[in-house]
Structure formats: structure tokens, C-alpha cells
Scaffold this motif. Structure first.
Motif, short mmCIF file in Angstrom:
data_model
loop_
_atom_site.label_atom_id
_atom_site.label_comp_id
_atom_site.label_asym_id
_atom_site.label_seq_id
_atom_site.Cartn_x
_atom_site.Cartn_y
_atom_site.Cartn_z
N PRO A 59 0.83 -1.21 0.00
CA PRO A 59 0.00 0.00 0.00
C PRO A 59 0.86 1.26 0.00
N SER A 88 -1.45 4.81 3.44
CA SER A 88 -2.75 4.19 3.25
C SER A 88 -2.68 2.76 3.76
N ILE A 89 -3.77 2.28 4.31
CA ILE A 89 -3.84 0.87 4.69
C ILE A 89 -4.63 0.07 3.66
N THR A 90 -5.08 0.73 2.61
CA THR A 90 -5.81 0.06 1.53
C THR A 90 -4.83 -0.81 0.76
N PRO A 91 -5.12 -2.11 0.61
CA PRO A 91 -4.23 -2.97 -0.17
C PRO A 91 -3.98 -2.39 -1.57
N SER A 93 -3.80 -3.59 -4.58
CA SER A 93 -4.70 -3.96 -5.68
C SER A 93 -6.03 -3.20 -5.58
N GLU A 94 -6.51 -3.02 -4.37
CA GLU A 94 -7.76 -2.26 -4.18
C GLU A 94 -7.54 -0.78 -4.46
N TRP A 95 -6.41 -0.23 -4.03
CA TRP A 95 -6.08 1.19 -4.28
C TRP A 95 -6.02 1.44 -5.78
N ARG A 98 -9.79 1.16 -7.03
CA ARG A 98 -10.80 2.10 -6.55
C ARG A 98 -10.34 3.57 -6.50
N VAL A 99 -9.11 3.81 -6.05
CA VAL A 99 -8.64 5.18 -5.82
C VAL A 99 -7.92 5.76 -7.03
#
Length: 161
Positions: A59, A88-91, A93-95, A98-99
Motif C-alpha cells: 500500500p 494508506s492501509i488500503t491494499p 490492488s484495491e487502491w 478504486r482510488v
């Protein structure tokens, strides 16, 4: 210490078992750090060995100066200068899913200052990437990846200021 046998021999001389990372790094026959990094003012941390399948990564984060050597695979890096750095603590792959699309849209439409738009780098096997202290970065393995990183403290590192 030449090769995996060298790491094992050195550990035996010290009366300890070699750790897996030392053996792997010795077996890779990687070049030594340049002489200027052997000065007492540069204190390298233990090397970090990493491996992961495609779709994994780190992340958004930042730390001191680091070299990142990729032995196998391909990684994508998104880097932000210190004045735009955050955690960020968002993994990863998700970042990326999504972001990042909204961030890229805002950058393409000049809705953000350029320093808040990421520098995007693709690292391939054999590449060594230097990440300066305090530069935030998220990393995603595009392919299964194997490599190592070395961070260090110097008079210019956050830990020294």
C-alpha cells in the motif's frame, strides 16, 4: 562472500546458522554496495527479501532512502514527492482499482497540482529502483515478482533529523 556456500561458511565461523535471506542474496551473486555506502554515516538496514504473485503489492507508504532490486517479474510503482506523501492501509490492488482511476482523472483534467499526480514507473527484472526518502509509493506486482530492497539511514534520513 562468494555464493550461498560463502554465507553458510561465514555463519558457521560466527557459530550461527545462516538466515534464508543471507543465503538467497549470496546465491544471487549481487554486486556489493558502492564503496561510498560503506562509510559510517550510511547505516544500511537488513535487506528485505520479497516475493509475491501478480496482483499483490504494498500500500501507499514512505520511509527513508531505499534501493529496490527486482530479480524476476514486473512491478508497477506510483510515486509521490514528499510534500504530497501519505500513508494508506488500503491494499495495493484495491487502491489501484478504486482510488487510482479518480486520481488519474483529476490529474488528466488538471484539477490537482502536478505534485499530487503520481509518477508511474514499470520495473522489470534486472532493474534497480532508487526511492528517495519521504517519497510515498504504492507498488503492485504486475507479474509474479522476486527481489530485495535495502533501506538505510544517513545524515539526510528522517531518522537522523
Amino acid at each position: 562472500a562468494g555464493g550461498a556456500g560463502g554465507a553458510a561458511h561465514e555463519a558457521k565461523q560466527r557459530g550461527s546458522a545462516p538466515d534464508a535471506v543471507s543465503v538467497l542474496l549470496a546465491a544471487a551473486r549481487l554486486p556489493r554496495l558502492p564503496a561510498q555506502f560503506n562509510l559510517p554515516v550510511f547505516r544500511p538496514h537488513p535487506p528485505q527479501f520479497y516475493l509475491g504473485p501478480a496482483g499483490t503489492g504494498a500500500p501507499l507508504h514512505f520511509h527513508g532512502d531505499a534501493f529496490n532490486a527486482l530479480a524476476h517479474g514486473r512491478k508497477r510503482w506510483w510515486l509521490f514527492p514528499p510534500d504530497a506523501a501519505n500513508y494508506s492501509i488500503t491494499p495495493a490492488s484495491e487502491w489501484v482499482r478504486r482510488v487510482l482511476p479518480e486520481l488519474c482523472r483529476r490529474c488528466e483534467h488538471h484539477e490537482l497540482p502536478s505534485r499530487e499526480c503520481p509518477l508511474v514507473i514499470t520495473q522489470r527484472a534486472g532493474d534497480v529502483l532508487f526511492v528517495p526518502r519521504d517519497w510515498a509509493h504504492a507498488v503492485l506486482n504486475v507479474q509474479p515478482s522476486v527481489g530485495f530492497a535495502v533501506e538505510w539511514d544517513s545524515p539526510h534520513s528522517r531518522s537522523a533529523t
